[in-house]
Write a protein that holds these residues in place. Structure first.
Motif, short mmCIF file in Angstrom:
data_model
loop_
_atom_site.label_atom_id
_atom_site.label_comp_id
_atom_site.label_asym_id
_atom_site.label_seq_id
_atom_site.Cartn_x
_atom_site.Cartn_y
_atom_site.Cartn_z
N SER A 185 0.83 -1.21 0.00
CA SER A 185 0.00 0.00 0.00
C SER A 185 0.86 1.26 0.00
CB SER A 185 -0.93 -0.01 1.21
OG SER A 185 -1.77 1.11 1.20
N ASP A 186 1.91 1.25 0.82
CA ASP A 186 2.84 2.39 0.85
C ASP A 186 3.53 2.57 -0.50
OD1 ASP A 186 2.19 2.86 3.50
OD2 ASP A 186 4.01 1.91 4.29
N LEU A 187 3.97 1.47 -1.10
CA LEU A 187 4.62 1.55 -2.41
C LEU A 187 3.67 2.09 -3.46
CD1 LEU A 187 6.59 -1.83 -2.45
CD2 LEU A 187 7.57 0.48 -2.33
N ALA A 188 2.43 1.61 -3.43
CA ALA A 188 1.43 2.08 -4.39
C ALA A 188 1.19 3.57 -4.24
CB ALA A 188 0.13 1.31 -4.22
N THR A 189 1.09 4.03 -3.00
CA THR A 189 0.86 5.45 -2.75
C THR A 189 2.02 6.30 -3.26
OG1 THR A 189 -0.49 4.95 -0.82
CG2 THR A 189 0.45 7.16 -0.94
N ASP A 190 3.25 5.81 -3.03
CA ASP A 190 4.44 6.57 -3.40
C ASP A 190 4.77 6.51 -4.89
OD1 ASP A 190 4.76 7.22 -0.75
OD2 ASP A 190 6.36 5.76 -0.39
N ARG A 191 4.47 5.38 -5.55
CA ARG A 191 4.99 5.15 -6.89
C ARG A 191 3.96 5.01 -8.00
NH1 ARG A 191 10.55 2.40 -7.06
NH2 ARG A 191 11.47 3.13 -5.14
N CYS A 192 2.70 4.80 -7.64
CA CYS A 192 1.70 4.47 -8.65
C CYS A 192 0.58 5.50 -8.70
CB CYS A 192 1.09 3.10 -8.36
SG CYS A 192 2.28 1.74 -8.33
N ARG A 193 -0.04 5.53 -9.84
CA ARG A 193 -1.20 6.39 -10.06
C ARG A 193 -2.45 5.52 -9.97
NH1 ARG A 193 -3.80 7.65 -14.99
NH2 ARG A 193 -2.18 6.54 -16.14
N ALA A 194 -3.36 5.86 -9.07
CA ALA A 194 -4.60 5.10 -8.93
C ALA A 194 -5.61 5.56 -9.98
CB ALA A 194 -5.18 5.28 -7.53
N VAL A 195 -6.30 4.59 -10.58
CA VAL A 195 -7.25 4.86 -11.64
C VAL A 195 -8.58 4.19 -11.30
CG1 VAL A 195 -7.74 4.49 -14.09
CG2 VAL A 195 -5.41 4.98 -13.36
N ASP A 196 -9.66 4.93 -11.45
CA ASP A 196 -10.99 4.38 -11.22
C ASP A 196 -11.39 3.48 -12.38
OD1 ASP A 196 -11.42 5.69 -8.78
OD2 ASP A 196 -12.17 7.48 -9.78
N THR A 197 -12.10 2.43 -12.05
CA THR A 197 -12.66 1.52 -13.05
C THR A 197 -14.12 1.24 -12.70
OG1 THR A 197 -12.01 -0.43 -11.77
CG2 THR A 197 -10.44 0.37 -13.44
N GLU A 198 -14.84 0.71 -13.66
CA GLU A 198 -16.22 0.31 -13.39
C GLU A 198 -16.24 -0.94 -12.51
OE1 GLU A 198 -18.82 0.11 -16.74
OE2 GLU A 198 -17.98 1.95 -17.61
N ALA A 199 -15.27 -1.83 -12.72
CA ALA A 199 -15.19 -3.07 -11.94
C ALA A 199 -14.74 -2.76 -10.51
CB ALA A 199 -14.21 -4.03 -12.61
N THR A 200 -15.31 -3.47 -9.57
CA THR A 200 -14.92 -3.28 -8.17
C THR A 200 -14.05 -4.42 -7.65
OG1 THR A 200 -16.99 -4.30 -7.46
CG2 THR A 200 -16.96 -1.89 -7.62
N TYR A 201 -14.07 -5.55 -8.32
CA TYR A 201 -13.20 -6.67 -7.98
C TYR A 201 -11.84 -6.42 -8.63
CZ TYR A 201 -11.43 -11.49 -7.87
OH TYR A 201 -10.65 -12.60 -7.69
#
Length: 149
Positions: free
Chosen positions: A85-101
């Motif tokens: 989670s920390d790596l994702a926050t620091d290094r990645c861009r979160a993108v919304d999708t229609e899928a929730t799974y």
């Protein structure tokens, strides 16, 4: 003749500049972000080694949510998820999708047009390869490798 040579050189320079500006989109799965703890894999260094390109590292928001849920637990999996989670926050861009799974969200992003997906989830890997998506996964003890569809 000199004009043609100059035009060819200018075109080559433009192509080289365009290639240098190109960005490779890489989607990461939950388990990819947990690899540093669970498998002692330096995921981002391995991606740099494999791709040697400017990358846009992307996670679906469903992956971020899954990491948050897993990190609320106990044990080694919770630690790996917390680090992920920390790596994702620091290094990645979160993108919304229609899928929730999370897996469906990754497939959705792949179908939108990413270059690679990083995962060790075999069913997800197979779904992606069937759709013509290149998959990066663990090879050997601590290295990543690309599987072509």
């Amino acid at each position: 003749m000199t004009v043609n040579a100059r035009n060819r050189t200018d075109a080559d320079a433009t192509e080289t500049a365009d290639a240098a500006d190109a960005t490779t989109t890489v989607v990461l799965d939950t388990n990819a972000l947990m690899m540093p703890v669970e498998l002692d894999v330096r995921v981002f260094e391995e991606l740099d080694r494999l791709l040697a390109a400017r990358t846009d590292l992307v996670i679906p928001t469903a992956v971020a949510e899954e990491l948050t849920k897993l990190s609320a637990g106990a044990g080694a999996e919770a630690v790996a998820a917390s680090v992920g989670s920390d790596l994702a926050t620091d290094r990645c861009r979160a993108v919304d999708t229609e899928a929730t799974y999370a897996d469906d969200a990754i497939v959705e992003l792949a179908e939108r047009g990413c270059d690679f997906v990083v995962t060790n989830d075999k069913p997800l890997r197979n779904r992606l390869l069937e759709r013509g998506v290149r998959v990066i996964g663990i090879r050997g003890r601590d290295k990543l490798d690309i599987t072509e569809p």
